[in-house]
Structure formats: C-alpha cells, structure tokens
Design a protein around this motif. Structure first.
Motif, PDB file in Angstrom:
ATOM      1  N   LEU A   1       0.827  -1.206   0.000  1.00 52.88           N
ATOM      2  CA  LEU A   1       0.000   0.000   0.000  1.00 52.88           C
ATOM      3  C   LEU A   1       0.864   1.259   0.000  1.00 52.88           C
ATOM      4  CD1 LEU A   1      -2.899   1.047   0.103  1.00 52.88           C
ATOM      5  CD2 LEU A   1      -2.784   0.931   2.587  1.00 52.88           C
TER       6      LEU A   1
ATOM      7  N   ILE B   1      -7.436   4.403  -4.652  1.00 51.87           N
ATOM      8  CA  ILE B   1      -6.832   3.163  -4.207  1.00 51.87           C
ATOM      9  C   ILE B   1      -7.963   2.176  -3.899  1.00 51.87           C
ATOM     10  CG2 ILE B   1      -5.357   2.042  -2.499  1.00 51.87           C
ATOM     11  CD1 ILE B   1      -3.891   4.013  -4.293  1.00 51.87           C
TER      12      ILE B   1
ATOM     13  N   PRO C   1      -3.748  -4.054  -2.898  1.00 51.48           N
ATOM     14  CA  PRO C   1      -3.984  -2.657  -3.261  1.00 51.48           C
ATOM     15  C   PRO C   1      -3.654  -2.380  -4.728  1.00 51.48           C
ATOM     16  CG  PRO C   1      -2.833  -2.809  -1.163  1.00 51.48           C
ATOM     17  CD  PRO C   1      -2.832  -4.184  -1.747  1.00 51.48           C
TER      18      PRO C   1
ATOM     19  N   ILE D   1      -4.966   0.507  -8.275  1.00 48.50           N
ATOM     20  CA  ILE D   1      -5.420   1.850  -8.618  1.00 48.50           C
ATOM     21  C   ILE D   1      -6.555   1.772  -9.627  1.00 48.50           C
ATOM     22  CG2 ILE D   1      -4.755   4.102  -9.561  1.00 48.50           C
ATOM     23  CD1 ILE D   1      -1.821   3.267  -8.956  1.00 48.50           C
TER      24      ILE D   1
END
Length: 302
Positions: free
Chosen positions: A179, A248, A255, A257
C-alpha cells in the motif's frame, strides 16, 4: 394461513460452496463472466438431478466447474493468440460496495502476476495445480475431478511445479508495504517526472498494458526502469488537462489503482513487488474488462 416453505438444503449447500467454485473457475480462466456462468451451470445441473450419483456435494460441483473450465480454457488459449496486444486477466475490483467477488475464497493467490504465471500451464496442468496446491484437494480427489488416474495426476503436478517453482515464492508481499509503495507510485506518476517514477522501479521492471485493440496502450510489453518510467510519466502528462482521479482500491486481493478520466473508469492498475521495488506494472484499459466498475463512484481527486 400462509404455508411456510421448508428451507432448501441443496441451496444452502450451494451458497456455502459458491465462493470456492467461483475461485476455481476464475483462477482457471481469468474471466469473471465465464467463471460466473460456469458456477451457475453447475447449480442448474445440480438442481436437475445431476447430484444423485455424487459422493459429496463439494466433489460433484467442483468436478463440474473444473471440467467446464478446462474445456473453455482450451478455446480461450487459441483466442488469446489472436488478441490485439498483451492479454491480462479481467481484474476483480473491490471497494466499500459489496460484490460477488468479495466472497472469493482467499486460499492461494489471485494476483495478476500469479494468474499470468498460470498461463504457462496447459489446461489440465492448471486444473491439477490449482486443485491440489491452492485448494488442498488430495490426489484421489483431483484424479476423480479431472478424469485421470492418481499416478497421472502426480506426473502432471510434477511437470506443473517445475514450470512455476522458480516464481511462486515471489508473490508474498506485506500488505502495508504494498500500500505504501503504491501510494508513492501514484504521487510519482502525478508529477509526470520520469526520474521520480524510475526511483520506485526495479532495474528490469516491466509495463504491460491491455487495451484489447479497443483502448490505447502499449502494444508490447515495455521493459527496463528507464523506459517504463518515461512511459508512465508520459501517460500522466498526456492527461494533465483532464479531470483525472486515482482511487486506491483492492485489485485481485491487493492494493491497486482505479483511474477515472472525466468521470468514467479508464484503467485498473496493479503492481508486482520484489525486494521493495516495483518489478511489474499491469494496466487494464480494455473496456470489456472494466464493465463491472459501473457500481463504483470516484472518491477523491488525486
């Protein structure tokens, strides 16, 4: 007086097993819609009396989903040879909104890098590998599910392990590190400065874009930190005048995008990390693979 309907135990059994069935089919195919279709097909066959000869509900349902997936994968592998540009699995994206994917069984890895590694395996090899290595079925169970002898399954699994042994151990990354590095990547990308992006990359980093011939992206995999850094910075610079948001989200359990351009989902980006640096960037822009994002909404301007 209303008549109460007795609970359907077969439905309860199916609901309990559905995440596992979906998890097997998705890992086999990398296509959410096909995985969901095969889970539904297994249910219809179960309801139509196909379970009468089943030893256990789980074994019967897993067998149906596995064999459907093997057959579909044979055709999909031929289709992918004609695919425009690199092919990437359809991403499973989770936000705060509950979705069918949120119930995906957590056993094993569903990262983009892991699924691409599975692409090296033939359909039956992939099934045997997943059933035994990821879902912990015994050799006798796997043999019955794929229609082979135990001895044959052991040979298939040995061959599959040899193809993937060198890579599988690389996929475990601390979530907090993932992250944090992803956040730094977003900031570096927004700067449109290749040097800032390159500082986060492994020397042999790669960029793989999947537009499917329907959205612009690199038509070949880009290799090397310098080239990848310049590409990522150039993409962000190109969109500098638009309403661009980077949220996010969870992409295949890690994690990632979700990029919005002018209020529309434009791309899903996931990264693979090795030794604290980004070793691979995967960007899906094919609109056919972003259809499931309609339930989400942009959260924060970035």
């Amino acid at each position: 007086m209303d008549t109460l309907t007795a609970p359907d135990p077969s439905l309860d059994t199916f609901v309990r097993l559905r995440p596992r069935l979906f998890g097997i089919a998705y890992r086999m195919l990398g296509i959410r819609a096909d995985a969901e279709d095969f889970v539904q097909e297994a249910w219809l066959r179960w309801q139509n009396g196909g379970s009468l000869d089943a030893r256990t509900p789980e074994a019967w349902l897993v067998t149906v989903v596995t064999r459907l997936s093997i057959d579909r994968l044979r055709g999909a592998m031929t289709e992918r040879e004609q695919y425009v540009g690199p092919w990437l699995p359809e991403p499973l994206v989770e936000d705060t909104v509950a979705s069918p994917e949120s119930a995906l069984e957590a056993a094993g890895d569903i990262s983009t890098a892991f699924l691409l590694m599975l692409e090296r395996l033939a359909p039956e090899e992939r099934a045997v590998f997943l059933l035994h290595q990821v879902f912990d079925f015994g050799y006798d169970e796997v043999a019955a599910m794929v229609g082979k002898t135990e001895a044959a399954c052991r040979k298939v699994l040995q061959r599959a392990r040899e193809r993937v042994r060198a890579e599988r151990s690389r996929f475990a990354v601390d979530r907090e590190l993932h992250l944090a590095l992803l956040g730094r990547f977003v900031q570096a990308s927004r700067s449109a400065d290749p040097a800032q992006v390159q500082a986060l990359l492994a020397p042999d980093a790669t960029f793989t874009g999947d537009g499917g011939g329907k959205a612009k992206t690199a038509v070949r995999r880009v290799c090397g930190a310098d080239r990848v850094g310049r590409l990522v910075a150039g993409i962000e610079r190109k969109w500098s005048g638009s309403d661009t948001r980077h949220d996010i989200v969870a992409v295949n359990g890690a994690p990632g995008i979700l990029t919005w351009r002018n209020g529309v989902p434009d791309a899903i980006t996931s990264i693979h990390i090795e030794d604290g640096r980004i070793a691979a960037i995967y960007v899906v822009r094919n609109p056919d693979k972003l259809g499931g994002l309609a339930r989400l909404r942009p959260r924060s301007m970035s």
